[in-house]
Each structure stands twice: as C-alpha cells, then as structure tokens.
Design a protein around this motif. Structure first.
Motif, PDB file in Angstrom:
ATOM      1  N   ALA A  14     -10.322  12.062  14.452  1.00 15.41           N
ATOM      2  CA  ALA A  14     -10.499  11.221  13.266  1.00 15.41           C
ATOM      3  C   ALA A  14      -9.174  10.848  12.624  1.00 15.41           C
ATOM      4  CB  ALA A  14     -11.371  11.949  12.232  1.00 15.41           C
ATOM      5  N   ASP A  15      -9.150   9.626  12.082  1.00 15.31           N
ATOM      6  CA  ASP A  15      -8.077   9.220  11.179  1.00 15.31           C
ATOM      7  C   ASP A  15      -8.376   9.802   9.799  1.00 15.31           C
ATOM      8  OD1 ASP A  15      -7.057   7.745  13.255  1.00 15.31           O
ATOM      9  OD2 ASP A  15      -7.765   5.810  12.501  1.00 15.31           O
ATOM     10  N   ARG A  16      -7.345   9.832   8.968  1.00 21.22           N
ATOM     11  CA  ARG A  16      -7.491  10.326   7.592  1.00 21.22           C
ATOM     12  C   ARG A  16      -7.117   9.190   6.647  1.00 21.22           C
ATOM     13  NH1 ARG A  16      -4.228  13.078   3.742  1.00 21.22           N
ATOM     14  NH2 ARG A  16      -5.298  14.771   2.632  1.00 21.22           N
ATOM     15  N   ILE A  17      -8.024   8.872   5.753  1.00 25.45           N
ATOM     16  CA  ILE A  17      -7.832   7.753   4.821  1.00 25.45           C
ATOM     17  C   ILE A  17      -7.675   8.299   3.407  1.00 25.45           C
ATOM     18  CG2 ILE A  17      -8.751   5.548   3.973  1.00 25.45           C
ATOM     19  CD1 ILE A  17      -8.249   5.606   6.999  1.00 25.45           C
ATOM     20  N   GLU A  18      -6.584   7.932   2.768  1.00 28.96           N
ATOM     21  CA  GLU A  18      -6.338   8.326   1.379  1.00 28.96           C
ATOM     22  C   GLU A  18      -6.246   7.055   0.534  1.00 28.96           C
ATOM     23  OE1 GLU A  18      -2.444   9.842  -0.890  1.00 28.96           O
ATOM     24  OE2 GLU A  18      -3.279  11.388   0.444  1.00 28.96           O
ATOM     25  N   ILE A  19      -7.113   6.954  -0.485  1.00 26.37           N
ATOM     26  CA  ILE A  19      -7.188   5.753  -1.318  1.00 26.37           C
ATOM     27  C   ILE A  19      -6.773   6.095  -2.743  1.00 26.37           C
ATOM     28  CG2 ILE A  19      -8.664   3.864  -2.116  1.00 26.37           C
ATOM     29  CD1 ILE A  19     -10.519   4.455   0.254  1.00 26.37           C
ATOM     30  N   THR A  20      -5.780   5.372  -3.248  1.00 29.74           N
ATOM     31  CA  THR A  20      -5.242   5.616  -4.587  1.00 29.74           C
ATOM     32  C   THR A  20      -5.308   4.331  -5.402  1.00 29.74           C
ATOM     33  OG1 THR A  20      -3.666   7.169  -3.597  1.00 29.74           O
ATOM     34  CG2 THR A  20      -3.247   6.491  -5.874  1.00 29.74           C
ATOM     35  N   PRO A  21      -5.807   4.395  -6.629  1.00 30.75           N
ATOM     36  CA  PRO A  21      -5.845   3.176  -7.458  1.00 30.75           C
ATOM     37  C   PRO A  21      -4.440   2.724  -7.853  1.00 30.75           C
ATOM     38  CG  PRO A  21      -6.605   5.082  -8.710  1.00 30.75           C
ATOM     39  CD  PRO A  21      -6.410   5.551  -7.312  1.00 30.75           C
ATOM     40  N   LEU A  22      -4.275   1.407  -7.992  1.00 32.53           N
ATOM     41  CA  LEU A  22      -3.024   0.812  -8.444  1.00 32.53           C
ATOM     42  C   LEU A  22      -3.262   0.030  -9.733  1.00 32.53           C
ATOM     43  CD1 LEU A  22      -1.606  -0.709  -5.114  1.00 32.53           C
ATOM     44  CD2 LEU A  22      -0.921   1.440  -6.195  1.00 32.53           C
ATOM     45  N   PHE A  23      -2.249  -0.034 -10.589  1.00 34.43           N
ATOM     46  CA  PHE A  23      -2.357  -0.865 -11.783  1.00 34.43           C
ATOM     47  C   PHE A  23      -2.313  -2.348 -11.414  1.00 34.43           C
ATOM     48  CE2 PHE A  23      -0.628   3.100 -13.694  1.00 34.43           C
ATOM     49  CZ  PHE A  23      -1.663   3.335 -14.598  1.00 34.43           C
ATOM     50  N   GLU A  24      -1.495  -2.675 -10.385  1.00 33.91           N
ATOM     51  CA  GLU A  24      -1.417  -4.077  -9.961  1.00 33.91           C
ATOM     52  C   GLU A  24      -2.660  -4.450  -9.161  1.00 33.91           C
ATOM     53  OE1 GLU A  24       0.711  -1.799  -8.547  1.00 33.91           O
ATOM     54  OE2 GLU A  24       2.367  -1.819  -9.983  1.00 33.91           O
ATOM     55  N   ASN A  25      -3.112  -5.680  -9.321  1.00 31.48           N
ATOM     56  CA  ASN A  25      -4.326  -6.142  -8.652  1.00 31.48           C
ATOM     57  C   ASN A  25      -3.981  -6.610  -7.231  1.00 31.48           C
ATOM     58  OD1 ASN A  25      -6.916  -6.932  -8.066  1.00 31.48           O
ATOM     59  ND2 ASN A  25      -6.833  -8.807  -9.281  1.00 31.48           N
ATOM     60  N   ARG A  26      -3.702  -5.653  -6.353  1.00 30.00           N
ATOM     61  CA  ARG A  26      -3.359  -5.984  -4.972  1.00 30.00           C
ATOM     62  C   ARG A  26      -3.787  -4.847  -4.050  1.00 30.00           C
ATOM     63  NH1 ARG A  26       2.257  -4.374  -3.433  1.00 30.00           N
ATOM     64  NH2 ARG A  26       2.961  -2.810  -4.933  1.00 30.00           N
ATOM     65  N   ILE A  27      -3.801  -5.141  -2.768  1.00 29.66           N
ATOM     66  CA  ILE A  27      -4.185  -4.161  -1.748  1.00 29.66           C
ATOM     67  C   ILE A  27      -2.951  -3.820  -0.930  1.00 29.66           C
ATOM     68  CG2 ILE A  27      -5.651  -3.709   0.262  1.00 29.66           C
ATOM     69  CD1 ILE A  27      -7.535  -5.937  -0.861  1.00 29.66           C
ATOM     70  N   VAL A  28      -2.643  -2.545  -0.855  1.00 32.61           N
ATOM     71  CA  VAL A  28      -1.477  -2.081  -0.109  1.00 32.61           C
ATOM     72  C   VAL A  28      -1.944  -1.157   1.015  1.00 32.61           C
ATOM     73  CG1 VAL A  28       0.683  -0.772  -0.215  1.00 32.61           C
ATOM     74  CG2 VAL A  28       0.020  -2.248  -2.141  1.00 32.61           C
ATOM     75  N   ILE A  29      -1.519  -1.453   2.235  1.00 28.55           N
ATOM     76  CA  ILE A  29      -1.821  -0.598   3.389  1.00 28.55           C
ATOM     77  C   ILE A  29      -0.547   0.138   3.788  1.00 28.55           C
ATOM     78  CG2 ILE A  29      -2.574  -0.502   5.798  1.00 28.55           C
ATOM     79  CD1 ILE A  29      -4.813  -1.398   4.035  1.00 28.55           C
TER      80      ILE A  29
ATOM     81  N   LYS B  32     -11.071  -5.930 -10.358  1.00 28.38           N
ATOM     82  CA  LYS B  32      -9.720  -6.407 -10.671  1.00 28.38           C
ATOM     83  C   LYS B  32      -8.657  -5.342 -10.443  1.00 28.38           C
ATOM     84  CE  LYS B  32     -11.517 -10.296 -11.885  1.00 28.38           C
ATOM     85  NZ  LYS B  32     -11.460 -11.408 -10.911  1.00 28.38           N
ATOM     86  N   GLN B  33      -9.082  -4.138 -10.082  1.00 28.79           N
ATOM     87  CA  GLN B  33      -8.136  -3.047  -9.855  1.00 28.79           C
ATOM     88  C   GLN B  33      -7.602  -3.085  -8.423  1.00 28.79           C
ATOM     89  OE1 GLN B  33      -9.685   1.051  -9.671  1.00 28.79           O
ATOM     90  NE2 GLN B  33      -8.151   1.613 -11.203  1.00 28.79           N
ATOM     91  N   GLY B  34      -6.325  -2.783  -8.251  1.00 27.64           N
ATOM     92  CA  GLY B  34      -5.735  -2.722  -6.925  1.00 27.64           C
ATOM     93  C   GLY B  34      -5.871  -1.334  -6.322  1.00 27.64           C
ATOM     94  N   VAL B  35      -5.581  -1.229  -5.021  1.00 30.60           N
ATOM     95  CA  VAL B  35      -5.646   0.061  -4.343  1.00 30.60           C
ATOM     96  C   VAL B  35      -4.550   0.159  -3.292  1.00 30.60           C
ATOM     97  CG1 VAL B  35      -8.110   0.567  -4.632  1.00 30.60           C
ATOM     98  CG2 VAL B  35      -7.359  -0.830  -2.711  1.00 30.60           C
ATOM     99  N   LYS B  36      -4.126   1.387  -3.056  1.00 30.93           N
ATOM    100  CA  LYS B  36      -3.249   1.697  -1.921  1.00 30.93           C
ATOM    101  C   LYS B  36      -4.065   2.511  -0.931  1.00 30.93           C
ATOM    102  CE  LYS B  36      -0.134   4.984  -2.130  1.00 30.93           C
ATOM    103  NZ  LYS B  36       1.097   5.739  -2.488  1.00 30.93           N
ATOM    104  N   ILE B  37      -4.087   2.058   0.309  1.00 27.86           N
ATOM    105  CA  ILE B  37      -4.855   2.718   1.362  1.00 27.86           C
ATOM    106  C   ILE B  37      -3.864   3.265   2.389  1.00 27.86           C
ATOM    107  CG2 ILE B  37      -6.637   2.444   3.134  1.00 27.86           C
ATOM    108  CD1 ILE B  37      -7.568  -0.060   1.492  1.00 27.86           C
ATOM    109  N   LYS B  38      -3.751   4.581   2.415  1.00 27.81           N
ATOM    110  CA  LYS B  38      -2.852   5.238   3.360  1.00 27.81           C
ATOM    111  C   LYS B  38      -3.659   5.688   4.574  1.00 27.81           C
ATOM    112  CE  LYS B  38       0.591   8.937   3.773  1.00 27.81           C
ATOM    113  NZ  LYS B  38       1.270  10.063   3.066  1.00 27.81           N
ATOM    114  N   ILE B  39      -3.248   5.238   5.750  1.00 23.92           N
ATOM    115  CA  ILE B  39      -3.976   5.534   6.984  1.00 23.92           C
ATOM    116  C   ILE B  39      -3.136   6.460   7.846  1.00 23.92           C
ATOM    117  CG2 ILE B  39      -5.060   4.572   9.046  1.00 23.92           C
ATOM    118  CD1 ILE B  39      -5.365   1.930   7.524  1.00 23.92           C
ATOM    119  N   GLU B  40      -3.628   7.669   8.017  1.00 26.21           N
ATOM    120  CA  GLU B  40      -2.977   8.637   8.907  1.00 26.21           C
ATOM    121  C   GLU B  40      -3.693   8.553  10.253  1.00 26.21           C
ATOM    122  OE1 GLU B  40      -3.099  13.382   9.101  1.00 26.21           O
ATOM    123  OE2 GLU B  40      -2.127  12.638   7.270  1.00 26.21           O
ATOM    124  N   LYS B  41      -3.047   7.922  11.236  1.00 28.66           N
ATOM    125  CA  LYS B  41      -3.693   7.634  12.507  1.00 28.66           C
ATOM    126  C   LYS B  41      -3.663   8.819  13.459  1.00 28.66           C
ATOM    127  CE  LYS B  41      -5.256   4.376  13.973  1.00 28.66           C
ATOM    128  NZ  LYS B  41      -6.691   3.918  13.929  1.00 28.66           N
TER     129      LYS B  41
END
Length: 289
Positions: A38-53, A82-91
């Motif tokens: 399995a991959d491991r997905i960590e999702i963290t909210p961001l103040f900026e309204n954007r999606i970061v991978i 309207k909230q942004g998120v950072k999605i960290k993917i540990e492959k």
C-alpha cells in the motif's frame, strides 16, 4: 490537523473483456481484491485555496495528471470547498504496473477528504464520484473484494479470498493500458470463467480460485513484452500454485499457500527483475469513519 489513509494495491483474479461499447470504451467484468502492499496518503489542510501534491517518487506527477489531484479537485468543485489541501503520497506500489496504484491513491484521497471536510458521504456515493476519475477508482474506494462491471464503475462486493501469499514481480518497463486495449482483438478473446471465480470466493475454495484465474488482456501484453512470459514461466517452475498477469500488466503475481514456497519464488525472481514483493491477500471491507 491531518488525515492519514492507506491506499492498497489490487490484483485481478479474473478480468474479462466482453465487447466494445458505442462510447468506445470496453464492457468489462473483473473480480479484484486488495493486497498488503500500500501507498500512504497524508492530507493536510492549507489556508491557500489550492491543491498541492508531494511525493519523493520522480514518476509521480504533481499536477492534474495525478489522479489524487483529480479526486481533490472533483470534491472541491462538487461541494464548493474553498479550502486548499496538501496531499503527500508515500509510494510503495510500483508505477504503471497494473496494480491500480494511482487509482488507489485517488480513492484514499476521496476517503480522507470525506473525513477532513466532514462531507458525510457513504461508500457508494464516493465510489460514484470515483467513476468520474478512473475506471478502477470505484473499486478502490470500497477497498475490499468485488466484481466490477461496466467500465469498472458497477461494484458488487464479494467475500475476501482464502488467505494466501502473493508474490509480485514487475519488470522494468511500464505498459500503457490504452495500447493494450488498442491491440486487443475482441473476436479472439480467451474469456475467463467469472462465475466460477465468484463461486470459488463464496465457498472459500482456494484450489478452485487458483483454477479460475484468468485475464483476457494477458495474451496481448505477452505478445508485446516477452519478458512478462519469462517471469510467468519462472514462477510456475518455482512451485507457484497459480500465476497470472494483473490488469494490463506488466506485473505478474503468483498465489501460494506456504510462506517458504513464496520466498523460494521470490528468490528465484531476483535475477529477472528488481521489483519483487511477497505480501498477503487482504480483500476485506474497510469501513469509512
């Protein structure tokens, strides 16, 4: 605050292609289950309204080509988030391997954001959204064992397979699913027995499950990449109970009951390819919080 999700790989126990649809997609019937890779997905909210991978794997895109990005974008647009998120993917799942790594990452993102944003969506609702992202995402949302029909979006859950070891081997190249389907002659497809596989799972019959393994795409990929056939032959000669290519390939897996035999196969493959894994079947339903 952050949310963690596991994104398990899948294998196809049975993959059948029935016909080409008017919308140019193929009508398929697949019995799939999850495995303990399995991959491991960590999702963290961001103040900026954007999606970061974020990912340390150089083969993982960090833009709209990433299915996890697409999952976050779809939920944001559907529910006016309207909230942004950072999605960290540990492959940990090999890329372009026929194991639905990208689809599972997207499904895990849907599950994680459902919790993070308190959307209250049920599994089937998330799976319906997942169908808009990719053909395997709906199955991956359920995170269990299931029959997938249509383009892959019609899901019927099945009992988990009998517990066994799975040895996976991925050759160095990737395979384009689109190219495999383009080279498929629908009139010469070797159709696996989907009903037989379903009955084997319902009766927890390991031997019958091995007998009914089948993949209508396998012959196409084998003709294009002879090294995949070499891996199959090596697994069979090393004592596997059953061997099959997963999805459109190029990953080949073998099923075995005994751990010692699984590692014998593992050791025999080290000279053929670098990416070899010994894992267990999962296949059980994991409820959403």
């Amino acid at each position: 605050m952050y949310v963690l999700e596991k994104a398990p790989a899948k294998i196809n126990l049975s993959l059948d292609v029935l016909y080409k649809r008017p919308d140019r997609y193929h009508e398929i019937e697949m019995v799939m289950t999850t495995i303990d890779l399995a991959d491991r997905i960590e999702i963290t909210p961001l103040f900026e309204n954007r999606i970061v991978i974020e990912s340390e794997n150089r083969f993982v895109p960090n833009d709209e080509r990433n299915l996890a990005y697409g999952a976050a974008k779809l939920l944001k647009e559907t529910f006016s988030i309207k909230q942004g998120v950072k999605i960290k993917i540990e492959k940990h799942i090999p890329v372009a391997a026929g194991l639905a790594g990208g689809s599972s990452d997207a499904a895990a993102t849907l599950r994680g954001l459902n919790r993070l944003w308190s959307l209250g969506l049920k599994v089937n609702e998330l799976a319906n959204l997942g169908a808009q992202i990719g053909s395997d995402v709906s199955f991956c949302v359920y995170n269990s064992t299931a029959l997938a029909q249509g383009k892959g979006e019609i899901i019927t859950e099945l009992p988990a397979p009998p517990a066994c070891w799975v040895v996976l081997a991925k050759p160095i190249m990737g395979v384009s699913t689109q190219t495999v389907y383009e080279n498929l002659n629908i009139d010469r497809v070797n159709h696996p027995d989907t009903k037989g596989m379903i009955n084997a799972l319902k009766t927890a019959n390991y031997e019958k499950m091995c007998d009914y393994l089948g993949n209508a795409l396998e012959s196409v990929t084998l003709s294009m990449h002879p090294q995949v056939q070499q891996i199959k032959d090596q697994m069979e000669s090393s004592g596997a109970d059953a061997v099959l290519m997963s999805g459109s390939g190029p990953t080949v897996f073998s099923l075995v009951k005994q751990e010692s035999r699984a590692y014998r196969i593992y050791n025999s493959l080290r000279g053929f390819c670098n990416e070899v894994y010994v894992v267990r079947t999962l296949g059980y339903h994991q409820s959403l919080d």
